[in-house]
Design an enzyme around this catalytic site. Sequence first.
Site, short mmCIF file in Angstrom:
data_model
loop_
_atom_site.label_atom_id
_atom_site.label_comp_id
_atom_site.label_asym_id
_atom_site.label_seq_id
_atom_site.Cartn_x
_atom_site.Cartn_y
_atom_site.Cartn_z
N GLY A 33 0.81 -1.23 0.00
CA GLY A 33 0.00 0.00 0.00
C GLY A 33 0.83 1.26 0.00
N ALA A 34 1.81 1.31 -0.93
CA ALA A 34 2.72 2.48 -0.94
C ALA A 34 2.27 3.54 -1.95
CB ALA A 34 4.13 2.01 -1.27
N GLY A 37 -0.69 8.09 1.05
CA GLY A 37 -0.66 8.31 2.50
C GLY A 37 0.55 7.79 3.24
N GLY A 39 1.90 4.78 3.57
CA GLY A 39 2.80 3.88 2.83
C GLY A 39 3.69 4.65 1.88
N SER A 161 -3.35 0.61 14.31
CA SER A 161 -4.07 1.86 14.49
C SER A 161 -4.57 1.99 15.93
CB SER A 161 -5.28 1.88 13.56
OG SER A 161 -6.07 3.01 13.80
N TYR A 187 -13.51 -1.67 11.63
CA TYR A 187 -12.10 -1.29 11.52
C TYR A 187 -11.36 -1.69 12.80
CZ TYR A 187 -8.14 1.95 10.72
OH TYR A 187 -6.90 2.52 10.52
N1 LIG Z 1 -4.51 7.95 8.17
C1 LIG Z 1 -4.54 7.75 9.46
O1 LIG Z 1 -4.77 8.68 10.25
C2 LIG Z 1 -4.29 6.37 10.00
C3 LIG Z 1 -4.41 6.19 11.39
C4 LIG Z 1 -4.19 4.93 11.90
C5 LIG Z 1 -3.82 3.90 11.09
N2 LIG Z 1 -3.73 4.08 9.74
C6 LIG Z 1 -3.33 2.93 8.93
O2 LIG Z 1 -2.34 3.30 7.99
C7 LIG Z 1 -2.37 2.39 6.90
C8 LIG Z 1 -2.30 3.18 5.60
O3 LIG Z 1 -3.49 3.93 5.47
P1 LIG Z 1 -3.50 5.45 4.96
O4 LIG Z 1 -4.07 6.26 6.03
O5 LIG Z 1 -2.20 5.81 4.38
O6 LIG Z 1 -4.64 5.36 3.83
P2 LIG Z 1 -4.55 5.52 2.25
O7 LIG Z 1 -3.99 6.83 1.88
O8 LIG Z 1 -5.95 5.20 1.78
O9 LIG Z 1 -3.57 4.36 1.82
C9 LIG Z 1 -3.97 3.02 1.91
C10 LIG Z 1 -3.08 2.17 1.03
O10 LIG Z 1 -3.57 0.82 1.09
C11 LIG Z 1 -3.90 0.39 -0.22
N3 LIG Z 1 -5.04 -0.52 -0.24
C12 LIG Z 1 -6.31 -0.30 0.16
N4 LIG Z 1 -7.07 -1.38 -0.08
C13 LIG Z 1 -6.26 -2.30 -0.66
C14 LIG Z 1 -6.47 -3.60 -1.17
N5 LIG Z 1 -7.68 -4.19 -1.17
N6 LIG Z 1 -5.41 -4.27 -1.68
C15 LIG Z 1 -4.19 -3.70 -1.72
N7 LIG Z 1 -3.94 -2.46 -1.28
C16 LIG Z 1 -4.97 -1.77 -0.75
C17 LIG Z 1 -4.24 1.66 -0.99
O11 LIG Z 1 -4.14 1.43 -2.39
P3 LIG Z 1 -4.85 2.39 -3.47
O12 LIG Z 1 -3.94 3.56 -3.64
O13 LIG Z 1 -4.96 1.53 -4.67
O14 LIG Z 1 -6.18 2.78 -2.89
C18 LIG Z 1 -3.17 2.60 -0.44
O15 LIG Z 1 -1.94 2.36 -1.07
C19 LIG Z 1 -3.64 1.57 7.06
O16 LIG Z 1 -3.32 0.29 7.56
C20 LIG Z 1 -4.45 2.35 8.08
O17 LIG Z 1 -5.31 1.53 8.81
C21 LIG Z 1 -3.95 5.30 9.19
#
Ligand SMILES: NC(=O)c1ccc[n+]([C@@H]2O[C@H](COP(=O)([O-])OP(=O)(O)OC[C@H]3O[C@@H](n4cnc5c(N)ncnc54)[C@H](OP(=O)(O)O)[C@@H]3O)[C@@H](O)[C@H]2O)c1
Length: 306
Positions: A33-34, A37, A39, A161, A187
Site C-alpha cells: 500500500g505504498a 498516504g 505507505g 491503528s 475497523y
Molecule cells: N490515516 C490515518 O490517520 C491512520 C491512522 C491509523 C492507522 N492508519 C493505517 O495506515 C495504513 C495506511 O493507510 P493510509 O491512512 O495511508 O490510507 P490511504 O492513503 O488510503 O492508503 C492506503 C493504502 O492501502 C492500499 N489498499 C487499500 N485497499 C487495498 C487492497 N484491497 N489491496 C491492496 N492495497 C490496498 C491503498 O491502495 P490504493 O492507492 O490503490 O487505494 C493505499 O496504497 C492503514 O493500515 C491504516 O489503517 C492510518
Amino acid sequence: MKLPEELQFIANARMVQKTTDARMDGRVCIITGATSGVGYHAAKKLAQGGAHLVLVCRNIEKAAKVQEELKCEYGTEIDILQADFSRLDVVRMVAEALLDHYPHIDVLINNAGVHTTRRTLTESGLETVFCVNHLASFLLTRLLLPRLMESTPARIIQVNSQGHRFGGLDLNDLNWEKRRYKGLKGYGASKTAQLLTVWELADKLRGSGVTVNAMHPGEVRTNIGMNNGYLYQWYQRYLLWPILRDPVISGNAIYYLAAAPEMAGVSGRFFNLTIDEKPALHALDRSVGKRIWKISETLTGLAEAD
Ligand SMILES: NC(=O)c1ccc[n+]([C@@H]2O[C@H](COP(=O)([O-])OP(=O)(O)OC[C@H]3O[C@@H](n4cnc5c(N)ncnc54)[C@H](OP(=O)(O)O)[C@@H]3O)[C@@H](O)[C@H]2O)c1
C-alpha cells in the site's frame, strides 16, 4: 496533568518522536500500500535512506508513478508487484513471486489498509475490512516468514491503528452476520485481530532474529475512508483533514522502527509513532489471541497447508 493510563495515547501523540541517522543502503524492504498516504511517505523515507524497495500495490499505474518519482529523486532500486488484498489467492501469488525474486528480505511493512462505513464482502465472502487489514497481512507475513528467518536480522512492522481501541472483535461473528455493521467497530475489529496475532507471532519468533512490532502512524491526512459515500468524503475533506497531521510523520516513524539500531531485538510491542505504548486491554487478551491465531490460519488456508 498526568492522564489516566487508558488515555496516555493522547499525550504520546504529542511527544517528541525518535529519529535515527542509520541508513538502509541495499536492505530489501517490502512495503504494501505504498501508492498513498502513510505507505507512500514510508517508501519515500526508506528510498531516501538507500533501501531497495519492493512496493506491493493494488493499482499498478499509481505504483509505477511512485516508482518513477522515487527512483528519479533518490536513485535507489525500486520494484513493484501488484496485489489486491481483498483476495487471499492473490496474496498467495504475490508471496510466491516475492520468494522467487528475493533471496533475502530484511524488512516487511504491512501497511495496506481500508476503512468502510458499510459492510461489504470479498469475492470469497469475507468481510472486506477484516480481510484486507488483518487476514491479508497475516497470510503474507506467514508465507514470507521462512525467508525472513533466513535473512536475519529481519524486522516485520504491522501498521496498525489506535482504531483498535474501538473494539468490535467478536470471534463468533467475524463476518458481521449477527450484528449491524458499524464502520469504526469493523475497523477496530480488524486492527484488534492484527494486534493480538502480533503478540503470538512475537512469542513464536523469540530468539529467531526476526522481530515483529505494531505501530499507529498518527492521525494523518490520507485517503483512508475516501472510498465511502459523498457525505463521508465531504466530512473527511472539510472537517477531518484540517485537524489531521502531515503523513510525513508516519513515514519518519516507520523509518525509525525499520532502521534504528536500538530497535534491533525489540519485538512484540505497540508503538504510537515511535513511542512504546500500552494498547487497549481487550487487545492484550492472550487467550483471545490464541483463538484468533487459529481462526486466521483456518480462514487463510494455512491450517490446511500445515
Ligand atoms: N490515516 C490515518 O490517520 C491512520 C491512522 C491509523 C492507522 N492508519 C493505517 O495506515 C495504513 C495506511 O493507510 P493510509 O491512512 O495511508 O490510507 P490511504 O492513503 O488510503 O492508503 C492506503 C493504502 O492501502 C492500499 N489498499 C487499500 N485497499 C487495498 C487492497 N484491497 N489491496 C491492496 N492495497 C490496498 C491503498 O491502495 P490504493 O492507492 O490503490 O487505494 C493505499 O496504497 C492503514 O493500515 C491504516 O489503517 C492510518
